[in-house]
Enzyme design. Structure first.
Site, mmCIF file in Angstrom:
data_model
loop_
_atom_site.group_PDB
_atom_site.id
_atom_site.type_symbol
_atom_site.label_atom_id
_atom_site.label_comp_id
_atom_site.label_asym_id
_atom_site.label_seq_id
_atom_site.Cartn_x
_atom_site.Cartn_y
_atom_site.Cartn_z
ATOM 1 N N HIS A 184 100.579 59.471 13.869
ATOM 2 C CA HIS A 184 101.964 59.429 14.346
ATOM 3 C C HIS A 184 102.122 59.997 15.752
ATOM 4 O O HIS A 184 103.210 60.434 16.123
ATOM 5 C CB HIS A 184 102.885 60.199 13.395
ATOM 6 C CG HIS A 184 103.302 59.403 12.198
ATOM 7 N ND1 HIS A 184 102.425 59.051 11.211
ATOM 8 C CD2 HIS A 184 104.495 58.882 11.837
ATOM 9 C CE1 HIS A 184 103.054 58.359 10.279
ATOM 10 N NE2 HIS A 184 104.312 58.242 10.635
ATOM 11 N N GLU A 218 106.907 45.275 10.866
ATOM 12 C CA GLU A 218 107.028 45.227 12.332
ATOM 13 C C GLU A 218 106.543 43.913 12.921
ATOM 14 O O GLU A 218 107.127 43.406 13.887
ATOM 15 C CB GLU A 218 106.250 46.393 12.953
ATOM 16 C CG GLU A 218 106.873 47.767 12.718
ATOM 17 C CD GLU A 218 106.522 48.383 11.367
ATOM 18 O OE1 GLU A 218 105.746 47.766 10.613
ATOM 19 O OE2 GLU A 218 107.018 49.481 11.070
#
Lengths: 320, 326
Positions: free
Chosen positions: B129, B60
């Site tokens: 998450h 990322e």
């Protein structure tokens, strides 16, 4: 040297002197407290900027770390606009909002001037990507230090560039210390060019103290990247004479070590090589240096005389 | 008017903007050949090819920074994070580079880049998450933060985000992707910073965004049966915030409840409460009430997760409190 030609060599010598005298003026300005914040000088590394940037076209781009004044000067920014930035004046290249670490020029595709170690590496990769996306034969030079070569951003960027054939030239300005930590204490394999093999691209080691070697080797390398769109990694071995920044006394290296590199000074070496060919003599060199010093003095005067940014400037340019 | 899913609305926005402007390209994990982890980018690889719809490695920081550099050179990247949780790997690129670039270059280089993906909790995916990052990103000058709750908003806001010249944090939610709603066939844009009254009411102003809007609607139905008329204000854009719309509603209802999925400390609700205290201090009949996630990482077990997250029941309780009812 002969392949460089007299005219180009004179230009390079002048550029290196401009960088050197500019940085010396910065140190003086810092001592006088005109310049504050961080200030990282390029003294000793001039051959790298000069031997690389002179091969770029107008449409090419580059990005670098916080040690960014010299690249700006060599690319064609004025000493005035960079010195005014050092002084935090509105006439500075980024209107006094960046300071020493954030030299930028949109006009010249100088993408900065970045303060986070390794943070600029994906940015340069993206600039090279953009050129390819638009179907242009342009390249980007992404400069970073030996300390940054261990950052994830470097490896992520090189992986992307190799994967997507992005024409990015990754130049590690290996000045042998990441702040006070010797490269060998921070990077498992100090032959940074070896990283290239892991990504299936070419890697080169170049003596960054020798402007002729940098210039001649980089000429071919940049031409090849432009043609093939394959990224490369360069381990440009160099040395900075001063501390990491002005607040660094450099106690982690011996005086003998620093002297041994100063004895190989890139400007003296280049000037001597030119003198051997009769392209310049001692008097002409002194005259050139005098002219450069006057240019830097003018830049300092310009910075001193320039106004501070008006206070409404604090809230402008937050959003485009 | 066609009724479509939230993910389809986003897909339409992407397709339309890519057709309109060749500088718009998409990159992210699984966006191309896999058609998107949540199918938001479904079919776009076939329509636009691999040069404009790019599968990235799971790096990322690298691809976000690549987007910043590309945007500085004039492209308009749309970066997908499979979930905003993974943006934490790229946060230096988002904050130090994307957000600061226009300012620290004295207005020379702007970064027209949209970063989008699922934000907040899904169904029992546990601590790592389930982050709600609107307060994180809204804290940083130079970023726009958007959070659409409906398919209509999702499409009109994503088109506005792609056309904007700044870095935009575009927050979606896994539960919302399958929700349906009316979306007109003709083109429309929802301006950045413009909130929306999702339900008109007279007794309490309930500020909710993203999935909280759905919970707020259910809570309002329950409260209506108790004779409490709730006005739901969805700011849609977190930053810049349409505080005027919220203030206008508060001046009418005299009461404010803010619900958010993020944690309470330094949360979005704190900001709304502070600004409303500044603007509407004399109008308020009760201190601002906040509903938010507990101050613990989100646990996995179904009962513990439910205990932690804001819910219809918690919103109902918050509204009753602000009405001085039990």
């Amino acid at each position: 040297m002969k392949s460089i030609g007299k005219e180009e060599a004179l230009k390079m010598l002048r550029q290196m002197l401009v960088c050197r005298r500019f940085e010396e003026a910065c140190l003086k300005g810092y001592q006088q407290k005109h310049i504050t914040g961080f200030c990282h000088t390029y003294i000793g590394q001039e051959a790298v900027a000069v031997g690389t940037l002179n091969h770029l076209t107008e449409e090419d781009s580059f990005v670098t770390s916080y040690r960014c004044h010299a690249q700006g000067l060599v690319r064609g920014m004025s000493a005035r606009e960079i010195m005014a930035e050092m002084y935090g004046k509105v006439t500075g290249c980024v209107r006094g909002k960046g300071g020493s670490m954030h030299v930028f020029s949109k006009e010249l595709n100088h993408l900065g001037g970045h303060g986070i170690v390794g943070g600029q590496i994906p940015v340069g990769t993206g600039a090279a990507f953009a050129g390819k996306y638009e179907g242009k034969k342009v390249v980007n030079i992404t400069y970073f230090g030996d300390g940054a070569s261990a950052q994830g951003t470097f490896h992520e960027s090189v992986n992307l560039a190799a994967l997507w054939d992005i024409p990015c030239i990754y130049i590690c300005e290996n000045n042998q210390y990441g702040m006070g930590t010797a490269t060998k204490r921070a990077v498992a394999n100090t032959d940074i060019q070896d990283q290239a093999a892991g990504y299936g691209i070419k890697g080169y080691e170049i003596n960054g103290l020798d402007a002729v070697e940098v210039y001649t080797k980089m000429k071919d390398i940049i031409a090849e990247v432009r043609e093939t769109s394959r990224p490369v990694i360069i381990n440009m071995v160099t040395y900075r004479y001063k501390g990491h920044s002005v607040s660094d006394a450099g106690l982690y290296r011996t005086k003998d070590e620093v002297k041994s590199f100063m004895d190989q000074d890139c400007i003296n070496r280049f000037s001597a090589q030119m003198q051997e060919l009769g392209w310049i003599d001692e008097d002409a060199y002194k005259a050139l240096d005098k002219e450069v010093k006057a240019e830097i003095k003018d830049a300092v005067k310009f910075a001193e005389d320039s106004p501070w940014p008006p206070l409404d400037e604090v809230a402008t340019h937050v959003l485009a | 008017m066609p009724v479509i899913e939230y993910r389809t609305a986003l897909n339409q926005a992407l397709e339309e903007e890519m057709l309109r402007d060749g500088k718009v390209f998409i990159m992210g994990e699984e966006v191309a050949e896999y058609n998107g982890a949540y199918k938001v980018t479904k079919g776009l690889l076939d329509k636009f090819g691999p040069e404009r719809v790019k599968d990235t490695p799971i790096t990322e920081s690298g691809f976000t920074g690549l987007g910043v550099g590309a945007a500085m050179m004039g492209l308009r990247p749309v970066v997908e994070y499979m979930s905003w949780n993974f943006s934490l790997v790229a946060i230096d690129q988002i904050i130090s580079n994307a957000a600061k670039m226009y300012y620290m270059t004295g207005g020379q280089f702007n970064v027209p880049m949209v970063m989008r993906g699922a934000n907040g909790a899904a169904a029992q995916v546990s601590s790592q998450h389930s982050h709600n990052l609107e307060s994180f990103y809204a804290h940083i000058p130079g970023l726009i933060v958007m959070a659409p709750a409906t398919p209509y908003d999702a499409k009109g806001m994503l088109k506005a985000a792609i056309r904007d010249n700044n870095p935009v944090i575009f927050l979606e939610n896994e539960f919302l992707y399958g929700m349906t709603g009316e979306v007109p066939e003709e083109e429309y844009i929802i301006p950045i910073g413009k909130g929306d009254i999702k339900r008109e009411g007279t007794d309490v102003t309930l500020v909710a965004h993203l999935r909280q809007v759905i919970l707020a609607q259910e809570a309002a139905d329950i409260l209506a049966k108790e004779g409490i008329s709730v006005e739901i204000v969805d700011p849609r854009t977190i930053k810049p915030l349409d505080i005027d719309l919220i203030a206008e509603s508060v001046r009418k209802t005299k009461r404010l409840v803010v619900t958010e999925e993020g944690h309470s400390f330094c949360g979005f609700g704190s900001e709304v409460a502070t600004q409303i205290h500044d603007l509407c201090f004399d109008d308020l009949d009760h201190p601002v009430v906040r509903v938010s996630q507990n101050e613990n990482p989100l646990p996995y077990a179904k009962n513990l997760e439910a205990e932690s997250l804001p819910s219809v029941e918690k919103i109902v309780a918050g509204v009753r409190k602000v009405m001085y009812r039990k």
